[in-house]
Structures are given as C-alpha cells and as structure tokens.
Design an enzyme around this catalytic site. Structure first.
Site, PDB file in Angstrom:
ATOM      1  N   GLN A  99       0.848  -1.192   0.000  1.00  0.00           N
ATOM      2  CA  GLN A  99       0.000   0.000   0.000  1.00  0.00           C
ATOM      3  C   GLN A  99       0.883   1.241   0.000  1.00  0.00           C
ATOM      4  O   GLN A  99       0.394   2.352  -0.123  1.00  0.00           O
ATOM      5  CB  GLN A  99      -0.882   0.019   1.249  1.00  0.00           C
ATOM      6  CG  GLN A  99      -1.808  -1.173   1.346  1.00  0.00           C
ATOM      7  CD  GLN A  99      -2.466  -1.269   2.722  1.00  0.00           C
ATOM      8  OE1 GLN A  99      -3.436  -0.587   3.001  1.00  0.00           O
ATOM      9  NE2 GLN A  99      -1.915  -2.092   3.589  1.00  0.00           N
ATOM     10  N   ASN A 100       2.199   1.040   0.170  1.00  0.00           N
ATOM     11  CA  ASN A 100       3.114   2.176   0.211  1.00  0.00           C
ATOM     12  C   ASN A 100       3.391   2.691  -1.186  1.00  0.00           C
ATOM     13  O   ASN A 100       3.332   1.946  -2.162  1.00  0.00           O
ATOM     14  CB  ASN A 100       4.427   1.786   0.891  1.00  0.00           C
ATOM     15  CG  ASN A 100       4.211   1.408   2.340  1.00  0.00           C
ATOM     16  OD1 ASN A 100       3.175   1.737   2.904  1.00  0.00           O
ATOM     17  ND2 ASN A 100       5.157   0.722   2.923  1.00  0.00           N
ATOM     18  N   HIS A 117      -1.523   1.315  -4.450  1.00  0.00           N
ATOM     19  CA  HIS A 117      -1.900   2.720  -4.280  1.00  0.00           C
ATOM     20  C   HIS A 117      -1.012   3.656  -5.097  1.00  0.00           C
ATOM     21  O   HIS A 117      -0.918   4.843  -4.792  1.00  0.00           O
ATOM     22  CB  HIS A 117      -1.879   3.107  -2.798  1.00  0.00           C
ATOM     23  CG  HIS A 117      -2.965   2.438  -1.996  1.00  0.00           C
ATOM     24  ND1 HIS A 117      -2.962   2.372  -0.621  1.00  0.00           N
ATOM     25  CD2 HIS A 117      -4.094   1.798  -2.397  1.00  0.00           C
ATOM     26  CE1 HIS A 117      -4.048   1.715  -0.215  1.00  0.00           C
ATOM     27  NE2 HIS A 117      -4.742   1.358  -1.269  1.00  0.00           N
ATOM     28  N   ASN A 216       2.907  -6.387  13.383  1.00  0.00           N
ATOM     29  CA  ASN A 216       2.479  -4.984  13.463  1.00  0.00           C
ATOM     30  C   ASN A 216       2.763  -4.434  14.854  1.00  0.00           C
ATOM     31  O   ASN A 216       2.737  -5.171  15.839  1.00  0.00           O
ATOM     32  CB  ASN A 216       0.971  -4.868  13.159  1.00  0.00           C
ATOM     33  CG  ASN A 216       0.607  -3.499  12.609  1.00  0.00           C
ATOM     34  OD1 ASN A 216       1.104  -3.095  11.563  1.00  0.00           O
ATOM     35  ND2 ASN A 216      -0.229  -2.769  13.323  1.00  0.00           N
TER      36      ASN A 216
END
Ligand code: NAD
Ligand code: ZN
Length: 247
Positions: A99-100, A117, A216
């Site tokens: 997503q980076n 993205h 995470n």
C-alpha cells in the site's frame, strides 16, 4: 515461540505473499497515517490527500506534500525492507503487495512488487500527461507554488499516487487478488488493515486456505484470524524471521 512459528510457515511456503503498509517504512523515517506518531494526529489525510482537495487548490495540496516529499526523497530502505527482499530471493515469498507509494521495496531489492496505491516517485500533468520524476518537481517547489508542467504550463501536476476519491489501478488490484487466491502463506506487515480493498487481500488468502502471519506495532482487526501474531517493529522482527528460515 511466535517468530519461530512464522519462520516455519514461511520455510514451507510455496506461494508466500506479503502485504505491507506504512508501518514497514516508519523505521525509514516516513510517518504512517494511523498509529502512534501517525499523520492522522496532525491533520486529516482523507481531506488533504483527496482528489477534490487537489483539484480545488493544487497549491494547498503541494504545501503539505512538500514536507512529506522532502522526508520521503531522502528515506532509505530499512532492515524490514531488506528482510522481505531476502525472503523473496530465497523462494519463501512470491511477491510483495504494498500500500506504500515510497518505492523502498524496489530499492531494497524486492523484484515482484505490486503497488496498489500507486507511486509517489513520479508526478504527472493531468492536462498533457507528461511525467517527471518527483525529485525534479520537489526542487521547483522552492521557487514555484503550485509547480507548473514543463511542457504545457498546466498547474495540475499530481503524484501518480491514488488519492482518496480516485479509483485504484485495476491491473495491480487484479494481480494482488489473484496472488492472494494462490497464496499458501500470507504475511501482513505494518498495516492497520482498515483501508479497503487492500485489507480484503488477506481475507481472500485466508478463504482460499492460506496461513496468516501478522507483524504490526499495534493490534489489528484481523489478529484473531491469524495463525501467528507478532507485536513489534518490522525492522527488528522480519530479520529475526529471515535468520530462522536459514537466511
Ligand atoms: P496505516 O498508517 O493505516 O497503519 C500503519 C500501521 O503500522 C499501524 O497499525 C502502526 O501500528 C503500524 N506500525 C507503525 N510503525 C511500525 C513498525 N516500525 N513496524 C511494524 N508496524 C508498525 O498504514 P496503511 O495500513 O498502509 O494505510 C495507510 C495508507 O496511507 C496506505 O493506503 C498508504 O497508501 C498510505 N501511506 C503510505 C506511506 C508510504 O508510502 N510510506 C506512508 C503513509 C501512508
Ligand atoms: Zn502538461
């Protein structure tokens, strides 16, 4: 031992898949959106990183983006990025879906990277389509606001990222979902897992039988679905996993 269990799953993987989020680049100095120290606490990214905001006033957009660009352009891959590249090189991962938009996976040596993205390394003129490296536009920001297209003089120069309110790149999304179908191990790293449809990718992998590992700093909504949950920094945890997979 959760790290050992993660290494065991990845060592046995034939079609391992990683999904990464902003947390992977936090140790490279790029702020996340959510989580501790995230940009969400400073301003609302849904507003300033939206296509409506950009089209209404490119200068206002670039004033915020200028500072982020300055940080992102000097950022280097951290040990978490390098560990993911090593997992791919050693056959434990088939690809990294990210997503980076910072390009740090490619810079660290990951070969099969799917950017769902877009990329902030390139800027495109919405009037004539001309593309330029972000680095060159960044230099102009010091003397020109908003930056203008070198070819047509237009003021709608937009990084090739997906802003809120824009459609996702369909080819990348389709490839990400087909890799998720085939995955036998799904490794999710540094994502709050609240942005859809990216967060749907691990759910598809699970539905088609993959084991799931979540690394995470903070809890995620999918922790209870995972086979292994490791709470920690990706730049510390991922190299430990690589070491236990035998390099
Ligand atoms: P997010 O900001 O929503 O969540 C980041 C998560 O990473 C948080 O849950 C946080 O606890 C965790 N985290 C923070 N530091 C960590 C570390 N060192 N190790 C492991 N985990 C860590 O990120 P998201 O899920 O990617 O969604 C945000 C959206 O913003 C994405 O769509 C992305 O396109 C965009 N974004 C990109 C960048 C970038 O390109 N580097 C940076 C910020 C935001
Ligand atoms: Zn132009």
């Amino acid at each position: 031992m959760t790290v050992a269990h993660a290494a065991e799953l990845l060592s046995a993987a034939r079609r391992g898949l990683a999904l990464t989020g902003a947390g992977v680049s936090a140790e490279s100095g790029i702020p996340t959106f959510r989580g501790e120290g995230g940009l969400w606490t400073q301003y609302d990214p849904v507003k300033v990183a939206s296509i409506e905001y950009f089209m209404a006033d490119p200068s206002a957009y670039w004033k915020v983006s200028k500072d982020r660009g300055r940080v992102a352009l000097v950022a280097r891959p951290n040990p978490g990025h390098h560990a993911l590249a090593a997992l791919e090189a050693n056959g434990h991962l088939a690809a990294v879906v990210t997503q980076n938009t910072d390009g740090l996976h490619q810079e660290s040596g990951s070969r099969h990277v799917i950017e769902v993205h877009g990329s902030s390394r390139t800027v495109q003129c919405l009037d004539c389509g001309n593309r330029e490296p972000r680095r060159e536009v960044q230099a102009r920001l010091e003397v020109e606001m908003p930056p203008r297209c070198k070819v047509c003089g237009g003021v709608f120069l937009k990084p090739t990222v997906v802003l809120f309110g824009e459609p996702l790149p369909q080819a990348a999304i389709q490839e990400a979902f087909s890799l998720a179908h085939e995955a036998d191990v799904m490794l999710v790293v540094g994502s709050s897992l609240v942005v859809y449809p990216a967060a749907e990718i691990p759910l598809v992998a699970l539905r088609y039988g993959a084991k799931m590992i979540v690394v995470n700093a903070e809890p995620t909504p999918f922790d209870e679905l995972a086979d292994v949950v490791i709470r920690g920094k990706s730049g510390e945890v991922l190299p430990e996993i690589v070491a236990l997979t035998g390099g």
